[in-house]
Design a protein around this motif. Structure first.
Motif, PDB file in Angstrom:
ATOM      1  N   GLU A  62       0.862  -1.348   0.042  1.00  0.00           N
ATOM      2  CA  GLU A  62       0.071   0.194   0.508  1.00  0.00           C
ATOM      3  C   GLU A  62       0.547   1.323  -0.321  1.00  0.00           C
ATOM      4  O   GLU A  62       2.467   1.251   0.996  1.00  0.00           O
ATOM      5  N   THR A  63       0.395   2.384  -0.498  1.00  0.00           N
ATOM      6  CA  THR A  63       1.098   3.378  -0.936  1.00  0.00           C
ATOM      7  C   THR A  63       1.340   4.228   0.977  1.00  0.00           C
ATOM      8  O   THR A  63       0.315   3.996   1.679  1.00  0.00           O
ATOM      9  N   SER A  64       2.597   4.667   0.765  1.00  0.00           N
ATOM     10  CA  SER A  64       3.049   5.342   2.344  1.00  0.00           C
ATOM     11  C   SER A  64       4.075   6.576   2.263  1.00  0.00           C
ATOM     12  O   SER A  64       4.929   6.452   1.188  1.00  0.00           O
ATOM     13  N   THR A  65       3.519   7.350   3.148  1.00  0.00           N
ATOM     14  CA  THR A  65       4.595   7.989   2.631  1.00  0.00           C
ATOM     15  C   THR A  65       5.626   8.350   4.462  1.00  0.00           C
ATOM     16  O   THR A  65       6.686   7.997   4.510  1.00  0.00           O
ATOM     17  N   ARG A  66       5.074   8.496   4.866  1.00  0.00           N
ATOM     18  CA  ARG A  66       5.534   8.911   6.645  1.00  0.00           C
ATOM     19  C   ARG A  66       6.199   7.396   7.298  1.00  0.00           C
ATOM     20  O   ARG A  66       7.321   6.981   7.302  1.00  0.00           O
ATOM     21  N   THR A  67       5.908   6.041   6.990  1.00  0.00           N
ATOM     22  CA  THR A  67       6.245   5.272   7.743  1.00  0.00           C
ATOM     23  C   THR A  67       6.830   4.479   6.694  1.00  0.00           C
ATOM     24  O   THR A  67       8.212   3.724   7.488  1.00  0.00           O
ATOM     25  N   LEU A  68       6.580   4.708   5.437  1.00  0.00           N
ATOM     26  CA  LEU A  68       7.866   4.066   4.458  1.00  0.00           C
ATOM     27  C   LEU A  68       9.278   4.757   4.876  1.00  0.00           C
ATOM     28  O   LEU A  68      10.291   4.145   4.368  1.00  0.00           O
ATOM     29  N   SER A  69       9.997   5.637   4.761  1.00  0.00           N
ATOM     30  CA  SER A  69      10.765   7.222   4.807  1.00  0.00           C
ATOM     31  C   SER A  69      10.667   6.790   6.259  1.00  0.00           C
ATOM     32  O   SER A  69      12.245   7.213   5.832  1.00  0.00           O
ATOM     33  N   LEU A  73      14.753   5.640   6.309  1.00  0.00           N
ATOM     34  CA  LEU A  73      15.611   6.552   7.415  1.00  0.00           C
ATOM     35  C   LEU A  73      15.769   5.745   8.793  1.00  0.00           C
ATOM     36  O   LEU A  73      17.323   5.990   9.458  1.00  0.00           O
ATOM     37  N   ALA A  74      15.204   5.183   9.164  1.00  0.00           N
ATOM     38  CA  ALA A  74      15.543   4.787  10.861  1.00  0.00           C
ATOM     39  C   ALA A  74      16.968   3.586  10.222  1.00  0.00           C
ATOM     40  O   ALA A  74      17.289   3.088  10.961  1.00  0.00           O
ATOM     41  N   GLY A  75      16.439   2.348   9.326  1.00  0.00           N
ATOM     42  CA  GLY A  75      17.292   1.686   9.255  1.00  0.00           C
ATOM     43  C   GLY A  75      19.151   2.475   8.836  1.00  0.00           C
ATOM     44  O   GLY A  75      19.983   1.818   8.998  1.00  0.00           O
ATOM     45  N   LYS A  76      18.550   3.213   8.166  1.00  0.00           N
ATOM     46  CA  LYS A  76      20.125   3.955   7.673  1.00  0.00           C
ATOM     47  C   LYS A  76      20.686   4.849   8.534  1.00  0.00           C
ATOM     48  O   LYS A  76      22.200   4.616   8.153  1.00  0.00           O
ATOM     49  N   ASP A  81      21.703  -2.330   5.654  1.00  0.00           N
ATOM     50  CA  ASP A  81      21.915  -1.973   3.975  1.00  0.00           C
ATOM     51  C   ASP A  81      19.931  -2.480   3.884  1.00  0.00           C
ATOM     52  O   ASP A  81      19.719  -2.331   4.251  1.00  0.00           O
ATOM     53  N   VAL A  82      19.335  -0.766   3.549  1.00  0.00           N
ATOM     54  CA  VAL A  82      17.782  -0.683   3.178  1.00  0.00           C
ATOM     55  C   VAL A  82      17.942  -0.721   1.575  1.00  0.00           C
ATOM     56  O   VAL A  82      18.366  -0.174   0.968  1.00  0.00           O
ATOM     57  N   MET A  83      16.637  -1.726   1.236  1.00  0.00           N
ATOM     58  CA  MET A  83      16.030  -1.985  -0.091  1.00  0.00           C
ATOM     59  C   MET A  83      14.307  -1.983   0.269  1.00  0.00           C
ATOM     60  O   MET A  83      13.868  -2.471   0.597  1.00  0.00           O
ATOM     61  N   ASN A  84      14.265  -0.581  -0.749  1.00  0.00           N
ATOM     62  CA  ASN A  84      12.551  -0.705  -0.810  1.00  0.00           C
ATOM     63  C   ASN A  84      12.024  -0.989  -1.703  1.00  0.00           C
ATOM     64  O   ASN A  84      12.145  -0.727  -3.079  1.00  0.00           O
ATOM     65  N   MET A  85      11.273  -2.040  -1.921  1.00  0.00           N
ATOM     66  CA  MET A  85      10.787  -2.690  -2.740  1.00  0.00           C
ATOM     67  C   MET A  85       9.501  -2.449  -3.511  1.00  0.00           C
ATOM     68  O   MET A  85       8.881  -1.873  -3.139  1.00  0.00           O
ATOM     69  N   GLN A 296       4.642  13.644  16.041  1.00  0.00           N
ATOM     70  CA  GLN A 296       4.359  12.712  15.657  1.00  0.00           C
ATOM     71  C   GLN A 296       5.259  11.517  14.992  1.00  0.00           C
ATOM     72  O   GLN A 296       6.087  10.498  15.349  1.00  0.00           O
ATOM     73  N   VAL A 297       5.475  12.874  13.902  1.00  0.00           N
ATOM     74  CA  VAL A 297       6.413  12.452  12.672  1.00  0.00           C
ATOM     75  C   VAL A 297       8.095  11.959  13.111  1.00  0.00           C
ATOM     76  O   VAL A 297       8.629  11.099  13.108  1.00  0.00           O
ATOM     77  N   GLU A 298       8.174  13.415  14.184  1.00  0.00           N
ATOM     78  CA  GLU A 298       9.767  13.090  14.450  1.00  0.00           C
ATOM     79  C   GLU A 298       9.613  11.832  15.114  1.00  0.00           C
ATOM     80  O   GLU A 298      11.337  11.397  15.276  1.00  0.00           O
ATOM     81  N   MET A 299       8.619  11.410  16.215  1.00  0.00           N
ATOM     82  CA  MET A 299       8.976  10.004  17.280  1.00  0.00           C
ATOM     83  C   MET A 299       8.912   8.830  16.668  1.00  0.00           C
ATOM     84  O   MET A 299       9.230   8.135  17.075  1.00  0.00           O
ATOM     85  N   GLY A 300       8.279   9.412  15.150  1.00  0.00           N
ATOM     86  CA  GLY A 300       8.386   7.986  14.573  1.00  0.00           C
ATOM     87  C   GLY A 300      10.191   7.655  13.859  1.00  0.00           C
ATOM     88  O   GLY A 300       9.887   6.295  14.077  1.00  0.00           O
ATOM     89  N   VAL A 301      10.175   7.860  13.225  1.00  0.00           N
ATOM     90  CA  VAL A 301      11.812   8.089  13.923  1.00  0.00           C
ATOM     91  C   VAL A 301      12.265   7.175  13.861  1.00  0.00           C
ATOM     92  O   VAL A 301      13.160   5.847  13.976  1.00  0.00           O
ATOM     93  N   ALA A 302      12.948   7.932  15.441  1.00  0.00           N
ATOM     94  CA  ALA A 302      12.947   6.909  16.547  1.00  0.00           C
ATOM     95  C   ALA A 302      12.540   6.066  17.204  1.00  0.00           C
ATOM     96  O   ALA A 302      13.328   5.026  17.736  1.00  0.00           O
ATOM     97  N   VAL A 303      11.354   5.810  17.675  1.00  0.00           N
ATOM     98  CA  VAL A 303      10.517   4.674  17.938  1.00  0.00           C
ATOM     99  C   VAL A 303      11.001   3.557  16.941  1.00  0.00           C
ATOM    100  O   VAL A 303      11.116   2.632  16.981  1.00  0.00           O
ATOM    101  N   ARG A 304      10.837   3.923  15.294  1.00  0.00           N
ATOM    102  CA  ARG A 304      11.453   2.426  13.760  1.00  0.00           C
ATOM    103  C   ARG A 304      13.054   2.079  14.943  1.00  0.00           C
ATOM    104  O   ARG A 304      13.235   1.136  14.074  1.00  0.00           O
ATOM    105  N   MET A 305      13.746   3.396  14.909  1.00  0.00           N
ATOM    106  CA  MET A 305      15.002   2.870  15.242  1.00  0.00           C
ATOM    107  C   MET A 305      14.949   1.804  16.616  1.00  0.00           C
ATOM    108  O   MET A 305      15.609   1.498  16.416  1.00  0.00           O
TER     109      MET A 305
END
Length: 316
Positions: A62-69, A73-76, A81-85, A296-305
């Motif tokens: 499904e399309t996503s902007t916030r979650t995918l990005s 970012l969290a992985g990198k 090594d991060v790959m988006n399918m 919320q967007v800022e916390m998203g990267v930190a939580v996913r890390m």
């Protein structure tokens, strides 16, 4: 020699499939780890080597902007090594099943698969077919665990606690995996959870979720500390659930008049993307004294890390 309390807490799962599978200590472990990454992400040098040599594949149906990005970012930032399918141009769109895809990806020996899928249970199915860790980035109407975790992190950062707060989740409850994960998590952490929306957009089993149900916005918002707005998920609707978006906004759209029923210092959240003028007034969504949507967007990267780090550590 005393054992450090944080070290004593273990994450006892190979995957992160839903909030309902987690314990309170495991949730607190994720939130504690996230706090350190909040500080890191505000520094000039944001790169670590924690996941050096690890491979992370983001598989989004499904399309996503916030979650995918934020997962990318969290992985990198952790050194993976991060790959988006690109599902739109892959064999998956040509009739390949999820199990076929799992077998193909498994042969590439990834360490982490992050999946978003339109069908409930897809993340669970994938986790049974691969050798690596799986993170559920949203499956159908079921769960979106990292969204609930970042929402809890945002609330803790702004209010200093979750226990004892009155939280209203408003809008399309029926089709929202965000609502489900937040209900599980906020109840677990001691908040009083209310759901507000038209009866046509309430799940039939809503009474079993341990929430207070309101179909009147003004009554539901009374003395609330946090107001979490949800978007209308028209892509999951197979019929007519509301008379019109104009009428929906009149009765259930959050504006300055309705918010007066909440506490004077009540804060507004939204998982995004927002339908301005349908579920929330534009000026209210941008009100820096009320809205914590950007946070919320800022916390998203930190939580996913934190989630990526903890899952990799749990394998060791």
């Amino acid at each position: 020699m005393a054992i450090n309390q944080k070290e004593a807490i273990k994450y006892n799962h190979k995957h992160l499939l839903g909030i309902q599978y987690l314990s309170i200590p495991e949730v607190n472990l994720i939130l504690d780890e996230s706090l350190a990454f909040v500080e890191l992400n505000r520094q000039e040098n944001k790169k670590l080597k924690i996941l050096n040599g690890k491979t992370q594949i983001n598989l989004f149906f499904e399309t996503s902007t916030r979650t995918l990005s934020s997962f990318e970012l969290a992985g990198k930032r952790l050194g993976a090594d991060v790959m988006n399918m690109n599902v739109l141009h892959s064999a998956i769109k040509k009739g390949e099943t999820l199990i076929d895809t799992a077998m193909t990806l498994n042969a590439m020996h990834p360490d982490i698969l992050v999946i978003r899928h339109q069908d409930s249970g897809a993340a669970n199915l994938l986790s049974q077919k691969v050798n690596c860790a799986v993170i559920n980035a949203g499956d159908g109407r079921n769960e979106h665990p990292t969204q609930a975790l970042l929402d809890a992190m945002t609330i803790k950062m702004k209010k200093g606690k979750i226990e004892g707060l009155r939280v209203a989740i408003c809008g399309d409850i029926m089709h929202s995996r965000v609502a489900r994960s937040n209900i599980y998590l906020l109840n677990m952490l001691g908040a009083e959870v209310r759901v507000i929306g038209p009866s046509t957009l309430m799940p039939k089993n809503i009474d079993a979720f341990g929430v207070k149900v309101f179909t009147n916005m003004e009554q539901g918002l009374e003395d609330c500390d946090i107001i979490m707005m949800l978007r209308m998920q028209t892509e999951r609707m197979d019929g007519s659930y509301i008379p019109s978006t104009r009428e929906y906004y009149e009765f259930f759209g959050l504006d300055y008049k309705k918010i007066k029923n909440a506490k004077e210092d009540a804060l507004i959240m939204h998982p995004g993307p927002m339908n301005r003028g349908i579920e929330i007034d534009t000026s209210l969504a941008d009100d820096i004294n009320r809205s914590i949507i950007v946070q919320q967007v800022e916390m998203g990267v930190a939580v996913r890390m934190a989630c990526l780090k903890i899952l990799m550590e749990s394998k060791q």
